[in-house]
Motif scaffolding. Structure first.
Motif, PDB file in Angstrom:
ATOM      1  N   GLY A  68      58.233 139.182   7.548  1.00  0.00           N
ATOM      2  CA  GLY A  68      59.651 139.403   7.395  1.00  0.00           C
ATOM      3  C   GLY A  68      60.047 139.352   5.923  1.00  0.00           C
ATOM      4  O   GLY A  68      59.312 138.833   5.080  1.00  0.00           O
ATOM      5  N   CYS A  69      61.201 139.902   5.605  1.00  0.00           N
ATOM      6  CA  CYS A  69      61.727 139.818   4.243  1.00  0.00           C
ATOM      7  C   CYS A  69      63.251 139.829   4.315  1.00  0.00           C
ATOM      8  O   CYS A  69      63.847 140.700   4.946  1.00  0.00           O
ATOM      9  CB  CYS A  69      61.239 140.973   3.375  1.00  0.00           C
ATOM     10  N   ILE A  70      63.852 138.843   3.672  1.00  0.00           N
ATOM     11  CA  ILE A  70      65.311 138.710   3.642  1.00  0.00           C
ATOM     12  C   ILE A  70      65.765 138.842   2.198  1.00  0.00           C
ATOM     13  O   ILE A  70      65.333 138.078   1.329  1.00  0.00           O
ATOM     14  CB  ILE A  70      65.744 137.340   4.220  1.00  0.00           C
ATOM     15  N   ARG A  71      66.599 139.838   1.942  1.00  0.00           N
ATOM     16  CA  ARG A  71      67.173 140.037   0.613  1.00  0.00           C
ATOM     17  C   ARG A  71      68.689 140.046   0.746  1.00  0.00           C
ATOM     18  O   ARG A  71      69.219 140.471   1.767  1.00  0.00           O
ATOM     19  CB  ARG A  71      66.716 141.380   0.010  1.00  0.00           C
ATOM     20  N   PHE A  72      69.372 139.583  -0.272  1.00  0.00           N
ATOM     21  CA  PHE A  72      70.839 139.629  -0.250  1.00  0.00           C
ATOM     22  C   PHE A  72      71.346 139.639  -1.684  1.00  0.00           C
ATOM     23  O   PHE A  72      70.613 139.331  -2.625  1.00  0.00           O
ATOM     24  CB  PHE A  72      71.410 138.431   0.525  1.00  0.00           C
ATOM     25  N   ASP A  73      72.601 140.007  -1.830  1.00  0.00           N
ATOM     26  CA  ASP A  73      73.255 139.985  -3.139  1.00  0.00           C
ATOM     27  C   ASP A  73      74.240 138.824  -3.181  1.00  0.00           C
ATOM     28  O   ASP A  73      75.046 138.657  -2.254  1.00  0.00           O
ATOM     29  CB  ASP A  73      74.026 141.288  -3.383  1.00  0.00           C
ATOM     30  N   TYR A  74      74.176 138.032  -4.241  1.00  0.00           N
ATOM     31  CA  TYR A  74      75.196 137.005  -4.429  1.00  0.00           C
ATOM     32  C   TYR A  74      76.570 137.668  -4.543  1.00  0.00           C
ATOM     33  O   TYR A  74      76.691 138.837  -4.918  1.00  0.00           O
ATOM     34  CB  TYR A  74      74.961 136.222  -5.728  1.00  0.00           C
ATOM     35  N   SER A  75      77.619 136.911  -4.297  1.00  0.00           N
ATOM     36  CA  SER A  75      78.972 137.428  -4.526  1.00  0.00           C
ATOM     37  C   SER A  75      79.119 137.825  -5.991  1.00  0.00           C
ATOM     38  O   SER A  75      78.579 137.187  -6.893  1.00  0.00           O
ATOM     39  CB  SER A  75      80.015 136.377  -4.155  1.00  0.00           C
ATOM     40  N   GLY A  76      79.829 138.938  -6.193  1.00  0.00           N
ATOM     41  CA  GLY A  76      79.997 139.448  -7.546  1.00  0.00           C
ATOM     42  C   GLY A  76      78.794 140.209  -8.068  1.00  0.00           C
ATOM     43  O   GLY A  76      78.772 140.620  -9.232  1.00  0.00           O
ATOM     44  N   HIS A  77      77.794 140.412  -7.220  1.00  0.00           N
ATOM     45  CA  HIS A  77      76.572 141.137  -7.586  1.00  0.00           C
ATOM     46  C   HIS A  77      76.345 142.275  -6.589  1.00  0.00           C
ATOM     47  O   HIS A  77      76.683 142.150  -5.405  1.00  0.00           O
ATOM     48  CB  HIS A  77      75.343 140.226  -7.535  1.00  0.00           C
ATOM     49  N   GLY A  78      75.727 143.346  -7.065  1.00  0.00           N
ATOM     50  CA  GLY A  78      75.268 144.405  -6.168  1.00  0.00           C
ATOM     51  C   GLY A  78      76.337 144.889  -5.207  1.00  0.00           C
ATOM     52  O   GLY A  78      77.442 145.256  -5.607  1.00  0.00           O
ATOM     53  N   GLN A  79      75.997 144.873  -3.915  1.00  0.00           N
ATOM     54  CA  GLN A  79      76.896 145.415  -2.889  1.00  0.00           C
ATOM     55  C   GLN A  79      77.791 144.362  -2.244  1.00  0.00           C
ATOM     56  O   GLN A  79      78.561 144.681  -1.343  1.00  0.00           O
ATOM     57  CB  GLN A  79      76.062 146.120  -1.810  1.00  0.00           C
ATOM     58  N   SER A  80      77.667 143.113  -2.687  1.00  0.00           N
ATOM     59  CA  SER A  80      78.487 142.051  -2.108  1.00  0.00           C
ATOM     60  C   SER A  80      79.887 142.048  -2.718  1.00  0.00           C
ATOM     61  O   SER A  80      80.113 142.547  -3.826  1.00  0.00           O
ATOM     62  CB  SER A  80      77.839 140.678  -2.320  1.00  0.00           C
ATOM     63  N   GLY A  81      80.824 141.453  -1.986  1.00  0.00           N
ATOM     64  CA  GLY A  81      82.180 141.326  -2.474  1.00  0.00           C
ATOM     65  C   GLY A  81      82.335 140.108  -3.381  1.00  0.00           C
ATOM     66  O   GLY A  81      81.372 139.407  -3.687  1.00  0.00           O
ATOM     67  N   GLY A  82      83.562 139.878  -3.801  1.00  0.00           N
ATOM     68  CA  GLY A  82      83.850 138.731  -4.659  1.00  0.00           C
ATOM     69  C   GLY A  82      83.738 139.074  -6.129  1.00  0.00           C
ATOM     70  O   GLY A  82      83.098 140.052  -6.514  1.00  0.00           O
ATOM     71  N   LYS A  83      84.363 138.246  -6.960  1.00  0.00           N
ATOM     72  CA  LYS A  83      84.356 138.455  -8.405  1.00  0.00           C
ATOM     73  C   LYS A  83      83.183 137.716  -9.043  1.00  0.00           C
ATOM     74  O   LYS A  83      82.928 136.558  -8.723  1.00  0.00           O
ATOM     75  CB  LYS A  83      85.667 137.952  -9.021  1.00  0.00           C
ATOM     76  N   PHE A  84      82.495 138.401  -9.933  1.00  0.00           N
ATOM     77  CA  PHE A  84      81.367 137.773 -10.625  1.00  0.00           C
ATOM     78  C   PHE A  84      81.815 136.516 -11.360  1.00  0.00           C
ATOM     79  O   PHE A  84      81.110 135.498 -11.371  1.00  0.00           O
ATOM     80  CB  PHE A  84      80.739 138.760 -11.614  1.00  0.00           C
ATOM     81  N   THR A  85      82.998 136.551 -11.970  1.00  0.00           N
ATOM     82  CA  THR A  85      83.456 135.421 -12.769  1.00  0.00           C
ATOM     83  C   THR A  85      83.856 134.212 -11.919  1.00  0.00           C
ATOM     84  O   THR A  85      84.110 133.130 -12.458  1.00  0.00           O
ATOM     85  CB  THR A  85      84.639 135.831 -13.667  1.00  0.00           C
ATOM     86  N   ASP A  86      83.910 134.376 -10.597  1.00  0.00           N
ATOM     87  CA  ASP A  86      84.123 133.224  -9.710  1.00  0.00           C
ATOM     88  C   ASP A  86      82.804 132.532  -9.384  1.00  0.00           C
ATOM     89  O   ASP A  86      82.793 131.481  -8.737  1.00  0.00           O
ATOM     90  CB  ASP A  86      84.775 133.664  -8.392  1.00  0.00           C
ATOM     91  N   GLY A  87      81.702 133.124  -9.803  1.00  0.00           N
ATOM     92  CA  GLY A  87      80.385 132.634  -9.409  1.00  0.00           C
ATOM     93  C   GLY A  87      79.999 131.320 -10.082  1.00  0.00           C
ATOM     94  O   GLY A  87      80.257 131.107 -11.264  1.00  0.00           O
TER      95      GLY A  87
END
Length: 270
Positions: A68-87
């Motif tokens: 298996g392989c699980i990949r994700f984008d942190y908020s404010g990165h890639g295809q995820s929502g949220g503001k990078f500067t809130d990270g």
């Protein structure tokens, strides 16, 4: 690398509540039969995402091995929502833990790149507190940057940067990897102090392999040597790449990463 992985459409997981709620993009490859339900979990670096070369090569390895392989984008990165500067480390750690809880892998090999190495170590600490959590089968760290805000940023701040943090709540610096500058917020730096891991013995309970370039201009290889000192109870392999930079994304670097990842995963299948 796998064309299927490159073209995979993510699903979205809602993390947080109220004003802090954000949509996290997740791509999961199910573990095949005979794999003992082992999955890689990819943890990206600062301003990196799950579509980078290392992440896609890891997914392609999982496909070849039936893992298996699980990949994700942190908020404010890639295809995820949220503001990078809130990270912050705490915020991105929460997302990593929620992704793992949502995807429900049985056994995992955590693969953390740069800042992702810090988050991987924090993930292990948090999972060890839980009664129901996946077993940690291995840990692969690539140019790991645990405590980087405390050890690598704060001691080297200029007067101008300190003033910017105090007055604007952030400072900028040129990036070697993007035309856009890196932004480091006061919240990130203050939260980093609360997430320090290089303060005592770190017990992962699993084999650890660290890949570190000796020409790394972002994370000096001495930082990986320091990390090894905090892992006295684990089976640790440290590979120093004499001409390697921070990204470790050349073909020969990717081969080293894949060999280490395969060893950690298949050691647990045999």
């Amino acid at each position: 690398m796998s064309e299927a992985a490159a073209g995979t459409q993510p699903t979205f997981l809602s993390v947080g509540t109220g004003d802090g709620q954000r949509q996290i993009a997740v791509c999961q490859r199910a573990a095949g039969k005979g794999s003992k339900d082992i999955s890689f979990v990819w943890l990206s670096g600062y301003r990196s995402d799950m579509s980078g070369a290392k992440a896609l090569e890891l997914d392609a390895l999982a496909e070849r091995l039936g893992l298996g392989c699980i990949r994700f984008d942190y908020s404010g990165h890639g295809q995820s929502g949220g503001k990078f500067t809130d990270g912050t480390i705490s915020r991105w750690l929460e997302e990593a833990l929620d992704v793992i809880e949502h995807t429900k892998p049985t056994r995992i090999v955590l693969v953390g790149s740069s800042m992702g190495g810090w988050i991987a170590l924090r993930v292990i600490q948090e999972l060890r507190k839980r009664k129901e959590a996946p077993a940690i089968a291995g840990l692969l760290l690539i140019a790991p940057a645990p405590d980087f805000t405390v050890d690598l940023i704060e001691p080297n701040l200029s007067d101008v940067e300190r003033r910017s943090l105090a007055e604007r709540g952030y400072f900028e610096e040129p990036s070697d990897y993007s035309p856009e500058p890196n932004i480091f917020t006061r919240a990130l730096i203050e939260d980093g102090r609360a997430n320090r891991v290089l303060t005592g013995i770190i017990e992962t309970g699993c084999p650890v392999h660290i890949l570190q370039g000796m020409q790394d201009a972002d994370v000096p290889f001495a930082h990986s040597l320091k990390l090894v000192e905090h892992l006295p109870a684990d089976d640790v392999v440290l590979t120093l790449v004499r001409d390697g930079d921070h990204r470790l994304s050349r073909p020969q670097d990717l081969e080293r990463m894949l060999a280490a990842a395969e060893t950690l995963a298949t050691h647990n299948i045999a």
